[in-house]
Design a protein around this motif. Structure first.
Motif, PDB file in Angstrom:
ATOM      1  N   ARG A 178       0.590  -1.438  -0.111  1.00  0.00           N
ATOM      2  CA  ARG A 178       0.073  -0.018   0.215  1.00  0.00           C
ATOM      3  C   ARG A 178       0.894   1.197   0.126  1.00  0.00           C
ATOM      4  NH1 ARG A 178      -2.811  -3.582   3.385  1.00  0.00           N
ATOM      5  NH2 ARG A 178      -4.905  -4.073   2.866  1.00  0.00           N
ATOM      6  N   GLU A 179       0.546   2.249  -0.689  1.00  0.00           N
ATOM      7  CA  GLU A 179       1.199   3.457  -0.847  1.00  0.00           C
ATOM      8  C   GLU A 179       0.397   4.765  -0.878  1.00  0.00           C
ATOM      9  OE1 GLU A 179       5.323   2.974  -3.110  1.00  0.00           O
ATOM     10  OE2 GLU A 179       4.000   2.379  -4.481  1.00  0.00           O
ATOM     11  N   ARG A 287      12.454  -1.822  -6.636  1.00  0.00           N
ATOM     12  CA  ARG A 287      12.468  -0.730  -5.482  1.00  0.00           C
ATOM     13  C   ARG A 287      13.510  -1.096  -4.733  1.00  0.00           C
ATOM     14  NH1 ARG A 287       7.176   1.439  -5.129  1.00  0.00           N
ATOM     15  NH2 ARG A 287       7.853   2.214  -3.292  1.00  0.00           N
ATOM     16  N   ALA A 288      14.051  -2.428  -4.722  1.00  0.00           N
ATOM     17  CA  ALA A 288      15.386  -2.569  -3.789  1.00  0.00           C
ATOM     18  C   ALA A 288      16.707  -2.095  -4.832  1.00  0.00           C
ATOM     19  CB  ALA A 288      15.552  -4.053  -3.499  1.00  0.00           C
ATOM     20  N   ARG A 291      17.212   1.655  -4.200  1.00  0.00           N
ATOM     21  CA  ARG A 291      17.970   1.821  -2.791  1.00  0.00           C
ATOM     22  C   ARG A 291      19.378   1.634  -3.053  1.00  0.00           C
ATOM     23  NH1 ARG A 291      16.776   1.380   2.569  1.00  0.00           N
ATOM     24  NH2 ARG A 291      14.811   2.028   2.102  1.00  0.00           N
TER      25      ARG A 291
ATOM     26  N   VAL B  35       4.411   7.268   2.939  1.00  0.00           N
ATOM     27  CA  VAL B  35       4.221   6.160   3.474  1.00  0.00           C
ATOM     28  C   VAL B  35       4.288   4.969   2.417  1.00  0.00           C
ATOM     29  CG1 VAL B  35       2.787   6.787   5.736  1.00  0.00           C
ATOM     30  CG2 VAL B  35       1.956   5.947   3.523  1.00  0.00           C
ATOM     31  N   VAL B  36       4.761   3.828   2.856  1.00  0.00           N
ATOM     32  CA  VAL B  36       4.508   2.729   2.283  1.00  0.00           C
ATOM     33  C   VAL B  36       3.834   1.531   3.378  1.00  0.00           C
ATOM     34  CG1 VAL B  36       5.430   0.432   1.140  1.00  0.00           C
ATOM     35  CG2 VAL B  36       6.193   3.058   0.299  1.00  0.00           C
ATOM     36  N   GLN B  37       3.213   0.555   3.267  1.00  0.00           N
ATOM     37  CA  GLN B  37       2.883  -0.193   4.110  1.00  0.00           C
ATOM     38  C   GLN B  37       2.858  -1.565   3.536  1.00  0.00           C
ATOM     39  OE1 GLN B  37      -0.480  -2.094   4.112  1.00  0.00           O
ATOM     40  NE2 GLN B  37       0.443  -3.308   5.650  1.00  0.00           N
ATOM     41  N   THR B  38       3.474  -2.738   4.046  1.00  0.00           N
ATOM     42  CA  THR B  38       3.544  -3.955   3.640  1.00  0.00           C
ATOM     43  C   THR B  38       3.179  -5.020   4.856  1.00  0.00           C
ATOM     44  OG1 THR B  38       6.145  -4.320   3.958  1.00  0.00           O
ATOM     45  CG2 THR B  38       5.071  -3.273   2.050  1.00  0.00           C
ATOM     46  N   GLN B  39       2.959  -6.211   4.169  1.00  0.00           N
ATOM     47  CA  GLN B  39       2.759  -7.006   5.009  1.00  0.00           C
ATOM     48  C   GLN B  39       3.471  -8.617   4.806  1.00  0.00           C
ATOM     49  OE1 GLN B  39      -0.986  -6.090   4.481  1.00  0.00           O
ATOM     50  NE2 GLN B  39      -1.328  -7.409   2.627  1.00  0.00           N
ATOM     51  N   ILE B  61       9.922   7.072  -0.854  1.00  0.00           N
ATOM     52  CA  ILE B  61      10.445   5.759  -0.322  1.00  0.00           C
ATOM     53  C   ILE B  61      10.458   4.896  -1.337  1.00  0.00           C
ATOM     54  CG2 ILE B  61       9.476   3.747   1.322  1.00  0.00           C
ATOM     55  CD1 ILE B  61       7.582   6.063   2.674  1.00  0.00           C
ATOM     56  N   ASP B  62      11.859   4.237  -1.370  1.00  0.00           N
ATOM     57  CA  ASP B  62      12.117   3.338  -2.516  1.00  0.00           C
ATOM     58  C   ASP B  62      11.918   1.954  -2.109  1.00  0.00           C
ATOM     59  OD1 ASP B  62      14.518   3.299  -0.799  1.00  0.00           O
ATOM     60  OD2 ASP B  62      15.854   4.382  -2.194  1.00  0.00           O
ATOM     61  N   TYR B  63      12.825   1.169  -1.380  1.00  0.00           N
ATOM     62  CA  TYR B  63      12.598   0.022  -0.876  1.00  0.00           C
ATOM     63  C   TYR B  63      11.387  -0.153   0.262  1.00  0.00           C
ATOM     64  CZ  TYR B  63      13.851  -4.597   1.272  1.00  0.00           C
ATOM     65  OH  TYR B  63      14.127  -5.970   1.307  1.00  0.00           O
ATOM     66  N   PRO B  64      10.434  -1.048  -0.139  1.00  0.00           N
ATOM     67  CA  PRO B  64       9.255  -0.654   0.740  1.00  0.00           C
ATOM     68  C   PRO B  64       9.207  -1.557   1.893  1.00  0.00           C
ATOM     69  CG  PRO B  64       8.968  -2.435  -1.213  1.00  0.00           C
ATOM     70  CD  PRO B  64      10.265  -1.915  -1.255  1.00  0.00           C
ATOM     71  N   LYS B  65      10.276  -2.393   2.206  1.00  0.00           N
ATOM     72  CA  LYS B  65      10.284  -3.502   3.393  1.00  0.00           C
ATOM     73  C   LYS B  65      11.070  -2.768   4.488  1.00  0.00           C
ATOM     74  CE  LYS B  65       8.177  -6.963   1.284  1.00  0.00           C
ATOM     75  NZ  LYS B  65       6.992  -7.831   1.624  1.00  0.00           N
ATOM     76  N   ASP B  67      13.990  -2.608   6.757  1.00  0.00           N
ATOM     77  CA  ASP B  67      15.217  -3.228   6.907  1.00  0.00           C
ATOM     78  C   ASP B  67      15.398  -3.630   8.345  1.00  0.00           C
ATOM     79  OD1 ASP B  67      17.611  -4.345   6.340  1.00  0.00           O
ATOM     80  OD2 ASP B  67      18.435  -2.592   6.037  1.00  0.00           O
TER      81      ASP B  67
END
Lengths: 383, 188
Positions: A178-179, A287-288, A291, B35-39, B61-65, B67
């Protein structure tokens, strides 16, 4: 739709993008991680005068989509790897009979049922060659929620214009993420509607078209009677085995796509000008990569990003240019090296091509990509 | 990235952590943040260990997870063992005092709060433990404003449950504020 920023899931953006593009028929069989697309459309389509059908399986879903599209309704289905395999026969039918449709595949880890909730990008080659025979196809792949919306709209535009199935190849990362986004207002993005014949019913030849064009398409049920078949056919739509007619038809099917690559292929490239190494990536993995490339730049390494939004037809010219300039290429993807093969083919030995491949069911971490960048940057042969 | 918070909410399936993550993310949007939300979850709808992650940033925000979390929430033992590792030094970690017996060695500032007990005894529904946790997390971290998280919560919860949820959030704020006051008193 409003211009307020809101939190939107990738799958939701796909569903809303489809409605924005004018899609009014969905048939599907729910499967993780694509299920939200079906859930949302089951609610949303009746609100906009559309139809949602949960079919008995994926084969029937694809057949229903093909049939609905013939009647003039923009149509779509969504699935994941196991269901995508089942849809292939009817995808081929749509290629041959030139029936516009959009097939969404939110990729999960395979082969087979694999891991339902784990991300992967293992269907790149299946999206290209999953159905049998030489056929053209268009495959788009988004790497953010906003881009999912935009590319869904684009998928319909291309499907309708070129009369071809378009695959929207998502992955679990982008589908479930979600963004914060502001979804486009009506009119903000172009929406293309199918070209109808302007001749009389008697003069209508359903498959008569210029050598590099898709023919205008009469809506089934409006009085223009014609034959639709998966067999090779002449411009009347009836089957033929004449080699010269077969040859013409198959050439046109390819020409209508490959003679219009400028309209079809889009990509995003960043900091490639001065780059000694370019990372090629797409979907969630990109996306990774973003970064990792920032971190590599901070270390003083000249690294750029090339991110195709159109996977097929492959952006051959742009990648050939990078290879010709002697840049080292690193392909980051969540599979055993599917787009890597294509990059190697196009590079044709002109530059070092390496893969950063991960298939353990987790999104590749920036650190992993950064380590690979360092390794290739220092050690791979350059010009 | 500067001005970035990485938040990891974890617990068992069914504890409402993904919803908590969504509400937190929506509160941050109201505050004008990116914001980015992941699960991450298994095939089971109940039990086990699941996590929802939220990245809140002034930047793109690039990498969504996540770290290395700046903020960690653990609502059951399994999730604490599985997901607390990797917190930044001096990260804020909130765990459920009643459901988490063993806290692994960590450089995080750990607060064990009676989250589920508060939901059960003071609201009458364990179901709202996620909302109590959200209140405590907001008060302890200050990453979202109290007004924004209240607005975001009330937009998301089913009609007829507003009062119960509002109460759960307030109780959570109080838990967080008391814990903060206690920690500051301890330092003096």
């Amino acid at each position: 739709m409003s211009s307020e920023p809101r939190l939107v899931q990738g799958n939701e953006a796909c569903a809303e993008g489809a409605i924005y593009a004018g899609m009014r028929f969905y048939a599907g069989y729910p499967i993780t991680p694509s299920t939200e697309i079906a859930e949302i459309l089951a609610k949303r389509l009746p609100q906009v005068g559309g139809k949602f059908i949960q079919m008995e399986d994926e084969i029937a879903s694809m057949a229903a989509v093909v049939g609905a599209s013939l009647t003039g309704v923009k149509s779509m289905t969504a699935t994941s790897g196991p269901g995508f395999s089942l849809k292939q026969e009817n995808i081929g039918y749509a290629c041959m009979a030139e029936i516009p449709c959009v097939v969404v595949n939110v990729q999960r880890l395979g082969p087979s049922t694999g891991v339902a909730t784990a991300p992967a990008q293992g269907d790149v080659m299946q999206a290209r060659w999953g159905t049998h025979g030489d056929h053209p196809i268009i495959v788009l792949t988004p790497s953010s929620v906003k881009e999912t919306f935009e590319l869904t709209v684009r998928a319909f535009n291309l499907a309708e214009k070129f009369r071809v199935p378009v695959i929207l190849l998502m992955d679990e990362v982008v589908g479930h993420m979600r963004e914060k986004v502001i979804l486009p207002e009506p009119g903000e993005l172009p929406v293309y509607d199918r070209l109808k014949p302007n001749c009389s019913r008697e003069d209508y030849y359903p498959y008569r078209a210029d050598w590099d064009k898709a023919p205008p398409m009469a809506f089934f049920g409006e009085g223009y009677r014609y034959h639709v078949t998966g067999l090779f056919h002449d411009e009347s739509g009836f089957a033929t085995e004449k080699p010269e007619v077969i040859d013409l038809q198959l050439r046109r099917l390819h020409n209508k796509i490959y003679r219009h690559l400028d309209e079809i292929i889009t990509y995003h490239s960043e900091q490639t000008e001065d780059a000694e190494l370019v990372v090629i990536s797409y979907g969630g993995t990109a996306r990774a990569v973003s970064r990792a490339v920032k971190l590599a730049r901070q270390e003083g390494r000249k690294v750029g990003i090339f991110r195709p939004q159109t996977l097929w037809p492959f952006p051959e010219e742009a990648v050939a240019e990078l290879a010709g300039a002697g840049k080292k290429l690193l392909v980051a993807e969540m599979n055993y090296g599917q787009l890597l093969l294509e990059v190697q083919r196009v590079a044709a030995g002109r530059c070092a091509v390496t893969g950063c491949l991960q298939t353990n069911g987790e999104l590749t971490q920036p650190e992993t990509i950064l380590n690979k960048i360092r390794e290739v940057y220092e050690h791979a042969p350059g010009n | 990235m500067p001005g970035t918070w990485e938040v990891r909410l974890s617990g068992s399936g069914g504890q409402g952590l993904i919803l908590a993550g969504i509400i937190l993310a929506e509160a941050a949007i109201i505050d004008g943040q990116n914001v980015v939300q992941t699960q991450s979850y298994g095939p089971a709808a109940r039990g086990g260990a699941s996590k929802a992650e939220v990245i809140i940033s002034q930047e793109e925000i690039d990498y969504p997870k996540v770290d290395r979390p700046d903020i960690f929430l653990g609502l059951n033992q399994e999730s604490v063992l599985k997901y607390m590792d990797g917190c930044k030094d001096n990260a804020l970690a909130i765990v459920d005092a009643g459901l988490v017996n063993h806290i692994p060695p960590s450089k995080a500032r750990v607060y064990a709060l009676p989250i589920t007990e508060t939901a059960r005894k003071q609201v009458g529904r364990e179901l709202v433990a996620n909302v109590v946790a959200l209140g405590a997390l907001s008060a302890l971290s200050g990453i979202v404003s109290r007004e924004s998280v209240t607005t975001a919560l009330l937009r998301r919860v089913p009609k007829g449950t507003e009062d119960m949820n509002r109460k759960a959030l307030e109780l959570g704020f109080n838990l967080g504020e008391q814990a903060l006051a206690g920690a500051q008193a301890g330092h003096n």
